[in-house]
Design a protein around this motif. Structure first.
Motif, mmCIF file in Angstrom:
data_model
loop_
_atom_site.group_PDB
_atom_site.id
_atom_site.type_symbol
_atom_site.label_atom_id
_atom_site.label_comp_id
_atom_site.label_asym_id
_atom_site.label_seq_id
_atom_site.Cartn_x
_atom_site.Cartn_y
_atom_site.Cartn_z
ATOM 1 N N ARG A 224 0.826 -1.210 0.000
ATOM 2 C CA ARG A 224 0.000 0.000 0.000
ATOM 3 C C ARG A 224 0.860 1.259 0.000
ATOM 4 O O ARG A 224 0.441 2.311 -0.483
ATOM 5 C CB ARG A 224 -0.940 -0.015 1.205
ATOM 6 N N ASP A 225 2.068 1.129 0.545
ATOM 7 C CA ASP A 225 2.972 2.276 0.611
ATOM 8 C C ASP A 225 3.927 2.347 -0.573
ATOM 9 O O ASP A 225 4.324 3.445 -0.988
ATOM 10 C CB ASP A 225 3.807 2.215 1.900
ATOM 11 N N VAL A 226 4.318 1.186 -1.086
ATOM 12 C CA VAL A 226 5.329 1.144 -2.148
ATOM 13 C C VAL A 226 4.762 0.384 -3.347
ATOM 14 O O VAL A 226 4.674 -0.852 -3.323
ATOM 15 C CB VAL A 226 6.623 0.471 -1.667
ATOM 16 N N PRO A 227 4.364 1.077 -4.406
ATOM 17 C CA PRO A 227 3.837 0.407 -5.595
ATOM 18 C C PRO A 227 4.854 -0.598 -6.151
ATOM 19 O O PRO A 227 6.065 -0.393 -6.073
ATOM 20 C CB PRO A 227 3.593 1.561 -6.575
ATOM 21 N N GLY A 228 4.338 -1.660 -6.703
ATOM 22 C CA GLY A 228 5.213 -2.680 -7.277
ATOM 23 C C GLY A 228 5.511 -3.820 -6.344
ATOM 24 O O GLY A 228 6.027 -4.860 -6.763
ATOM 25 N N THR A 229 5.193 -3.640 -5.057
ATOM 26 C CA THR A 229 5.379 -4.724 -4.097
ATOM 27 C C THR A 229 4.236 -5.722 -4.262
ATOM 28 O O THR A 229 3.068 -5.341 -4.237
ATOM 29 C CB THR A 229 5.380 -4.189 -2.657
ATOM 30 N N ARG A 230 4.575 -6.978 -4.422
ATOM 31 C CA ARG A 230 3.529 -7.978 -4.611
ATOM 32 C C ARG A 230 3.988 -9.328 -4.069
ATOM 33 O O ARG A 230 5.135 -9.717 -4.228
ATOM 34 C CB ARG A 230 3.170 -8.117 -6.091
#
Length: 463
Positions: A224-230
């Motif tokens: 939610r804080d860092v796009p691209g984290t999955r």
């Protein structure tokens, strides 16, 4: 008539964690000399290693009555019984003060290397039961020592031996070579260096218990804080009603909320779930990423990091000269194994037990706490406290008290077992593996749920 060879000798307790210190407290209460050998530099070294994780047991379930009596004269005040501490809170506010009260009875930096009968290896029968135990340990400077004991209580836990990623119980092929991309602990994302390792990355989480729930929930917050984290959640079984625990039916609300938070991570699109996947190999691709390969040859998409949370195992190497009666599957005391078999039971369905169930062919040796459960990880601290109360009573000769085992565990809200047995049909034992790997999305909505982290091997009930 001469005094027995064990007269005046201490009871050696291995490990100054929650259950080991509780054992020493109960022994002290009964005027039995205890000597606690702790490998770490301070009390609860194992708990401190997961200090960032919040337990799903409250303070009211995490302190032992005999320990509280020892602490009371020091002015110690029990924390709010309704609050959920972190591992660091537990160590700093309760376990270390308790160890300090026990004083010289706790010896730090003492790594136990072997336990035997004095002058007898495991083969020798003659006068065996009359001999004291010889407990060897090593100090940080390499010096080796031996102490004789009338009994041995092994409360060393299982945290030091995490299980591998391999679906057959062995490390996956290439797992060791990919060690720089694999961790076997729930990462502390409040640590800037650790956070940077996972931020904006694709991460595989292998495992289906509370620790995996914790990691998924934490990674969802990071996403939610860092796009691209999955995250990619890799399960050996399929998705069923018990996959996320007991939810609102769990009598430990935070434990139920933890599973729901993991479900929300998938529902909200921060994680995908790959079911029915048993890891055979870990490979590196040309870009340096990691590829998990299944038993059937299925190759998952590359990931940057892998978090393996597939359980823990007891270290039995230093007990090789002791005659233990262990279940061949769980590596738990044989009389206890049927009660804790994760194929059949949850941690709320284990009946009360004490020194009789924990006994071994070698009289005077007890594996307690998380170690008593072997490879079954659904353990609660209050179970360990009751175990050592019973053991201490038995060692004091108070068999009536030792047999009066009273413990009511909170139900998980999950009927039957955890589904560890891989029924190809996918429906036995409370939910099992799917017949083939499947990438699934669970649900369509979002859920406003608290991210309540798991209790760990020493503190809460772990899957």
């Amino acid at each position: 008539m001469s005094a027995p060879a064990t007269a005046g000798l201490p009871v050696v307790v291995i490990g100054a964690g929650p259950v080991g210190l509780a054992a020493a407290s109960h022994l002290t209460e009964r005027d039995i000399t205890a000597l606690v050998l702790e490998a770490g530099p301070q009390a609860a070294a194992g708990v401190r290693a997961w200090g960032h994780v919040r337990l799903f047991s409250t303070w009211g379930e995490l302190t032992d009555p005999a320990a509280e009596k020892l602490l009371a004269p020091t002015g110690w005040t029990k924390p709010d019984t309704t609050a959920y501490p972190t591992g660091a809170d537990w160590a700093q506010q309760y376990l270390q003060p308790l160890a300090d009260v026990l004083g010289d009875a706790v010896r730090y930096g003492a790594t136990v290397t072997g336990v035997s009968r004095a002058g007898r290896d495991r083969v020798v029968d003659a006068d065996r039961a009359d001999q004291p135990f010889a407990v060897d340990y090593r100090l940080p400077d390499g010096a080796e020592h031996r102490v004789l004991a009338r009994a041995v209580i092994d409360a060393s836990g299982t945290f030091a031996l995490p299980a591998p990623a391999g679906g057959n119980g062995l490390p996956a092929l290439g797992e060791a070579a990919a060690a720089d991309r694999i961790t076997y602990r729930v990462p502390d994302l409040s640590n800037p260096a650790v956070r940077a390792r996972y931020a904006g990355r694709r991460i595989a989480v292998v495992g289906s218990g509370a620790s995996a729930f914790t990691a998924l929930a934490a990674l969802a917050e990071l996403a939610r804080d860092v796009p691209g984290t999955r995250a990619v959640w890799v399960l050996r079984r399929g998705i069923s009603g018990s996959t996320f625990g007991g939810g609102t039916a769990d009598q430990l609300p935070a434990r139920g909320a933890l599973g729901l938070a993991a479900k929300a991570a998938v529902d909200d699109g921060h994680a995908d779930a790959v079911t029915g996947f048993r890891t055979r190999a870990v490979e590196r691709d040309g870009a340096g990423s990691v590829v998990l390969v299944g038993d059937d040859g299925t190759r998952l998409d590359p990931v940057d990091e892998v978090i393996v949370l597939t359980g823990l195992r007891p270290d039995l190497t230093f007990l090789g000269e002791i005659r233990l009666g262990l279940d061949e599957r769980l590596q738990a005391p044989a009389a206890l194994a049927a009660e804790i078999d994760p194929n059949q039971h949850s941690c709320g369905s284990v009946r009360p037990h004490g020194y009789r169930e924990l006994a071994h062919p070698e009289a005077g040796v007890y594996l307690v706490g998380m170690k008593s459960y072997g490879r079954a990880s659904t353990f609660l601290a209050m179970t360990g406290y009751e175990q050592v109360r019973s053991v201490a009573a038995a060692l004091a000769g108070d068999i009536e008290a030792a047999d009066r085992v009273e413990l009511t565990l909170p139900e998980t809200g999950v009927c039957g077992g955890s589904g560890l047995f891989d029924d190809p049909a996918g429906h036995a034992s409370g939910g099992c593996c799917a017949p083939a790997p499947q990438l699934v999305r669970i649900g369509t909505g979002t859920a406003a749920l608290p991210v309540v982290e798991a209790g760990t091997p020493s503190g809460g009930c772990c899957g």
